[in-house]
Design an enzyme around this catalytic site. Structure first.
Site, mmCIF file in Angstrom:
data_model
loop_
_atom_site.group_PDB
_atom_site.id
_atom_site.type_symbol
_atom_site.label_atom_id
_atom_site.label_comp_id
_atom_site.label_asym_id
_atom_site.label_seq_id
_atom_site.Cartn_x
_atom_site.Cartn_y
_atom_site.Cartn_z
ATOM 1 N N LYS A 194 0.866 19.500 -8.139
ATOM 2 C CA LYS A 194 1.171 20.225 -6.954
ATOM 3 C C LYS A 194 -0.147 20.062 -6.099
ATOM 4 O O LYS A 194 -1.221 20.356 -6.415
ATOM 5 C CB LYS A 194 1.450 21.642 -7.523
ATOM 6 C CG LYS A 194 2.154 22.706 -6.361
ATOM 7 C CD LYS A 194 0.801 23.306 -5.682
ATOM 8 C CE LYS A 194 1.545 24.199 -4.613
ATOM 9 N NZ LYS A 194 0.368 24.675 -3.794
ATOM 10 N N GLY A 237 -9.312 26.245 -9.282
ATOM 11 C CA GLY A 237 -9.334 27.238 -7.941
ATOM 12 C C GLY A 237 -9.783 28.466 -8.345
ATOM 13 O O GLY A 237 -10.795 28.903 -8.956
ATOM 14 N N SER A 238 -9.111 29.334 -7.821
ATOM 15 C CA SER A 238 -9.632 30.919 -7.988
ATOM 16 C C SER A 238 -9.105 31.545 -9.323
ATOM 17 O O SER A 238 -8.360 31.033 -9.895
ATOM 18 C CB SER A 238 -8.792 31.671 -6.926
ATOM 19 O OG SER A 238 -7.449 31.745 -6.950
ATOM 20 N N GLY A 277 -5.564 32.725 -8.963
ATOM 21 C CA GLY A 277 -4.561 31.934 -9.088
ATOM 22 C C GLY A 277 -4.459 31.166 -10.673
ATOM 23 O O GLY A 277 -3.445 31.385 -11.264
ATOM 24 N N GLY A 278 -5.687 31.009 -11.047
ATOM 25 C CA GLY A 278 -5.718 30.464 -12.581
ATOM 26 C C GLY A 278 -5.120 31.404 -13.432
ATOM 27 O O GLY A 278 -4.393 31.061 -14.431
ATOM 28 N N GLU A 314 -9.729 26.144 -14.536
ATOM 29 C CA GLU A 314 -11.161 26.161 -14.275
ATOM 30 C C GLU A 314 -11.428 26.897 -13.154
ATOM 31 O O GLU A 314 -10.894 26.825 -11.862
ATOM 32 C CB GLU A 314 -11.825 24.831 -14.059
ATOM 33 C CG GLU A 314 -13.173 24.682 -13.954
ATOM 34 C CD GLU A 314 -13.822 25.047 -12.736
ATOM 35 O OE1 GLU A 314 -13.864 25.922 -12.251
ATOM 36 O OE2 GLU A 314 -14.162 23.977 -11.964
ATOM 37 N N CYS A 352 -17.714 24.986 -7.640
ATOM 38 C CA CYS A 352 -17.851 25.635 -8.710
ATOM 39 C C CYS A 352 -19.049 26.087 -9.429
ATOM 40 O O CYS A 352 -19.269 26.940 -10.142
ATOM 41 C CB CYS A 352 -16.672 25.386 -9.584
ATOM 42 S SG CYS A 352 -16.467 23.545 -9.885
ATOM 43 N N GLU A 369 -18.701 35.938 -8.334
ATOM 44 C CA GLU A 369 -18.688 34.883 -7.712
ATOM 45 C C GLU A 369 -18.361 35.195 -5.851
ATOM 46 O O GLU A 369 -17.325 35.817 -5.740
ATOM 47 C CB GLU A 369 -17.792 33.868 -8.214
ATOM 48 C CG GLU A 369 -17.940 32.458 -7.293
ATOM 49 C CD GLU A 369 -16.831 31.207 -7.791
ATOM 50 O OE1 GLU A 369 -17.137 30.100 -7.602
ATOM 51 O OE2 GLU A 369 -15.541 31.792 -8.160
HETATM 52 P P1 NAP Z 1 -6.177 29.140 -5.251
HETATM 53 O O1 NAP Z 1 -5.971 30.111 -4.128
HETATM 54 O O2 NAP Z 1 -6.729 29.352 -6.509
HETATM 55 O O3 NAP Z 1 -5.241 28.043 -4.897
HETATM 56 C C1 NAP Z 1 -5.018 26.743 -5.772
HETATM 57 C C2 NAP Z 1 -3.980 26.237 -5.854
HETATM 58 O O4 NAP Z 1 -3.110 27.180 -6.754
HETATM 59 C C3 NAP Z 1 -3.153 26.161 -4.804
HETATM 60 O O5 NAP Z 1 -2.062 24.869 -4.689
HETATM 61 C C4 NAP Z 1 -2.182 27.430 -4.856
HETATM 62 O O6 NAP Z 1 -0.679 27.161 -4.068
HETATM 63 C C5 NAP Z 1 -2.068 27.407 -6.239
HETATM 64 N N1 NAP Z 1 -1.854 28.931 -6.637
HETATM 65 C C6 NAP Z 1 -2.668 29.873 -6.536
HETATM 66 N N2 NAP Z 1 -2.154 31.233 -6.930
HETATM 67 C C7 NAP Z 1 -1.141 30.993 -7.437
HETATM 68 C C8 NAP Z 1 -0.126 31.712 -7.933
HETATM 69 N N3 NAP Z 1 -0.302 33.013 -8.505
HETATM 70 N N4 NAP Z 1 1.132 31.171 -8.347
HETATM 71 C C9 NAP Z 1 1.196 29.702 -8.351
HETATM 72 N N5 NAP Z 1 0.420 29.057 -7.488
HETATM 73 C C10 NAP Z 1 -0.718 29.542 -7.287
HETATM 74 O O7 NAP Z 1 -7.655 28.382 -4.509
HETATM 75 P P2 NAP Z 1 -7.943 27.833 -3.243
HETATM 76 O O8 NAP Z 1 -6.805 27.842 -2.210
HETATM 77 O O9 NAP Z 1 -8.749 26.468 -3.261
HETATM 78 O O10 NAP Z 1 -9.275 28.710 -2.578
HETATM 79 C C11 NAP Z 1 -9.270 30.033 -2.808
HETATM 80 C C12 NAP Z 1 -10.394 30.755 -3.589
HETATM 81 O O11 NAP Z 1 -10.426 29.996 -4.853
HETATM 82 C C13 NAP Z 1 -11.804 30.487 -3.077
HETATM 83 O O12 NAP Z 1 -12.239 31.496 -2.082
HETATM 84 C C14 NAP Z 1 -12.514 30.516 -4.316
HETATM 85 O O13 NAP Z 1 -12.755 31.753 -4.840
HETATM 86 C C15 NAP Z 1 -11.610 29.775 -5.420
HETATM 87 N N6 NAP Z 1 -11.934 28.302 -5.498
HETATM 88 C C16 NAP Z 1 -12.553 28.047 -6.805
HETATM 89 C C17 NAP Z 1 -12.749 26.907 -7.182
HETATM 90 C C18 NAP Z 1 -13.399 26.604 -8.501
HETATM 91 O O14 NAP Z 1 -14.399 25.815 -8.470
HETATM 92 N N7 NAP Z 1 -13.007 27.171 -9.519
HETATM 93 C C19 NAP Z 1 -12.360 25.785 -6.289
HETATM 94 C C20 NAP Z 1 -11.746 26.274 -5.176
HETATM 95 C C21 NAP Z 1 -11.435 27.406 -4.927
HETATM 96 P P3 NAP Z 1 -0.574 27.965 -2.791
HETATM 97 O O15 NAP Z 1 -1.841 27.960 -1.868
HETATM 98 O O16 NAP Z 1 0.776 26.902 -2.441
HETATM 99 O O17 NAP Z 1 -0.093 29.073 -3.032
#
Ligand code: NAP
Length: 528
Positions: free
Chosen positions: A184, A241-242, A245-246, A265, A302, A393
């Site tokens: 995805k 990601g977040s 989300g995770g 992660e 991260c 974070e």
């Molecule tokens: P994200 O919001 O977690 O999104 C990552 C992916 O997961 C996207 O494809 C998103 O799809 C999908 N997703 C998120 N929530 C979901 C859910 N409830 N159900 C299904 N799919 C879901 O991360 P991001 O857009 O990269 O950045 C947002 C925040 O994430 C940042 O501000 C930061 O705090 C954190 N982040 C952390 C890391 C890390 O290293 N661990 C890396 C990047 C970001 P859609 O966008 O299509 O919903």
């Protein structure tokens, strides 16, 4: 190669949902060219069904055939040349040098997994030969190895558009394990995703891999990802990601009629402990290193050192002030998306509204829509112990320093930490002797414990652990960077009392693949 804005469902380019979205230029939030189709449920279903069919063939491919496939993906990514780098720069606002470096890392990761496959040690082949005369009961012949789980769903990360996206570490490790992959793509860089996805399909065709071994679905709604997690034929998920989300994906996966593993992660604030000997010896160098590490990649790593803990003495004060001064010299960077920039701004505002928190230094202000100003903030350990949220974070170029009145407060601060990807000790060997307890505590809290370094810059190698206890990941037993990541997508199986001719090559008496095996307790490559 052209960007068409379609899903890659096996070898077919598909656009059936009627819903679409655009990539944004992070510098001004304007739509970029190419209208991207949002994946429909039917398209996701088709991709997973193809992956299941492909699995029946792909799992039977030899290790060297799969290795050739991975090597070919690396070649095809390089063959995309400037087209890939230019589109990626438009979609992420990351500089060319960084992206060229990241492409190199992506290619090397794929090659590293190819090498792991050719070597075969990862299979952890174990053989206990029969003892028919054992008393009181005979011992049967038992032989174990690892086999792939089945189709895997991978979520591309926003902050590594190449190395942790479509052909990144999660995809490379799953394909290496023998699992077909459906990615995805992250909606922040759909054109980059499509180009890399097409390179994978070209490599699959060229190396004789079955259709469906790889598919790419794209979209901006959580429905796309959830449909993948909830599909009954998906056997594992990889995500970066977040936390929100995770954790949502993890919760959905455990509620399925057949629960599946989710390797999410989710990042952390990566505490750095400043011990007094190091502060005295190398204060200025630590200040420079810290400001550089906090702002590297606009803090969008991260492993960004978001939390610093040190003794409240004059030397530490000088170091912290210096870090603030170094920060003031650093230009503002452009964050990847509006959402990430807004989350950073909100996180910093929240901290600054805390009565105990002061601002030590700020980076230069930027002009672009998503520019982020670096921040060094400060409070004390007593405030942290009263409000652990102060160490949460804040994804971006910031760090908060907690000063401790004494050694006991430093130890107490370490004890109350949640799970992190990394924890760093800046110290001398004499400091380590005095703070021995810290080493023991930090290995319970983090996947990687560093001495006198900075946590940004994650080496891709056999011994790397890029993981850690919850909430940094949903599974602390493994890593998402480095070759050990392959084990996430495999499981052990053992064969009892099988005729030699019907065993997999990896376990046959004659060891045709010449791999290392644990034979009756001894590592060996010999024929049995
Ligand atoms: P994200 O919001 O977690 O999104 C990552 C992916 O997961 C996207 O494809 C998103 O799809 C999908 N997703 C998120 N929530 C979901 C859910 N409830 N159900 C299904 N799919 C879901 O991360 P991001 O857009 O990269 O950045 C947002 C925040 O994430 C940042 O501000 C930061 O705090 C954190 N982040 C952390 C890391 C890390 O290293 N661990 C890396 C990047 C970001 P859609 O966008 O299509 O919903």
């Amino acid at each position: 190669m052209q960007i068409e804005g379609k899903q890659l469902i096996g070898n077919e380019n598909s656009a059936k949902s009627g819903m679409s979205f655009f990539a944004k230029n992070p510098k001004d939030n304007a739509n970029l060219d190419v209208e991207f189709n949002e994946a429909s449920k039917a398209e996701i279903d088709a991709a997973v069904n193809l992956a299941q069919k492909a699995f029946e063939i792909y799992k039977g491919k030899s290790a060297s055939e799969k290795a050739d496939f991975l090597d070919r993906i690396a070649e095809e990514i390089l063959a995309l040349g400037d087209t890939l780098i230019e589109r990626c720069m438009l979609e992420t606002a990351l500089p060319e040098g960084r992206l060229v470096g990241e492409r190199g890392r992506t290619v090397n990761q794929l090659k590293a997994f190819a090498k792991v496959l050719r070597d075969g040690t990862w299979l952890d082949a174990r053989i206990d030969t029969a003892l028919p005369d054992r008393q009181p009961l005979p011992k049967p012949d038992i032989r174990q190895m690892h086999i792939p789980l089945g189709p895997v769903g991978i979520f591309g990360a926003s902050n590594f558009p190449l190395a942790f996206s479509v052909a990144g570490g999660d995809t490379a490790s799953a394909l290496a394990a023998g699992c077909p992959v459906i990615v995805k793509g992250h909606p922040a860089h759909p054109g980059t995703s499509e180009l890399v996805g097409k390179a994978i399909i070209v490599a699959a065709k060229a190396t004789g891999m079955p259709e469906g071994v790889f598919s790419l679905v794209q979209g901006t709604t959580t429905d796309v990802g959830m449909a993948m997690v909830n599909h009954p034929l998906i056997k594992a998920i990889g995500f970066t990601g977040s936390f929100r989300g995770g954790k949502a994906l993890f919760d959905a996966a455990v509620k399925r009629p057949e629960p599946i593993p989710v390797y999410a992660e989710m990042g952390s604030s990566n505490p750095v402990f400043l011990l007094p000997g190091a502060v005295k010896e190398r204060g200025e160098a630590i200040a420079t290193g810290l400001a550089g590490s906090v702002t590297l990649g606009v803090g969008q790593f991260c492993t960004n050192p978001g939390v610093v803990i040190g003794l409240a003495n004059e030397e530490t004060e000088v170091l912290i002030t210096k870090t603030g001064e170094k920060m003031a010299e650093i230009d503002a960077g452009n964050m990847l998306t509006e959402g990430i920039r807004k989350a950073f701004d909100a996180g910093i505002s929240k901290l600054k509204n805390e009565a105990s928190v002061s601002t030590i230094g700020e980076g230069k202000k930027g002009e672009t829509y998503n520019s982020a100003q670096g921040q060094i903030l400060k409070t004390d350990v007593k405030s942290l112990l009263a409000n652990p949220d102060l160490a949460e974070e804040v994804f971006g170029p910031s760090s908060i320093v907690f000063s401790a009145d004494n050694k006991e407060e430093i130890i107490e601060a370490a004890r109350q930490l949640k799970g992190h990807l990394t924890a760093t000790i800046q110290g001398t060997e004499a400091d380590l002797e005095e703070y021995k307890e810290l080493i023991s505590i930090l290995q319970e809290k983090a996947g990687r414990v560093l001495f006198n370094g900075f946590p940004t810059g994650v080496e891709v190698c056999d011994s790397m652990v890029h993981g850690g206890p919850f909430p940094s990941t949903t599974d602390s037993r493994t890593t998402s960077v480095g070759t050990a990541a392959i084990k996430r997508f495999a499981r052990p199986v053992c064969f009892q009392s099988f005729p030699n001719a019907f065993l997999p090559d990896e376990l046959k008496n004659e060891n045709p693949l010449k791999i290392w095996r644990l034979v009756n307790g001894e590592l060996s490559k010999e024929t049995i």
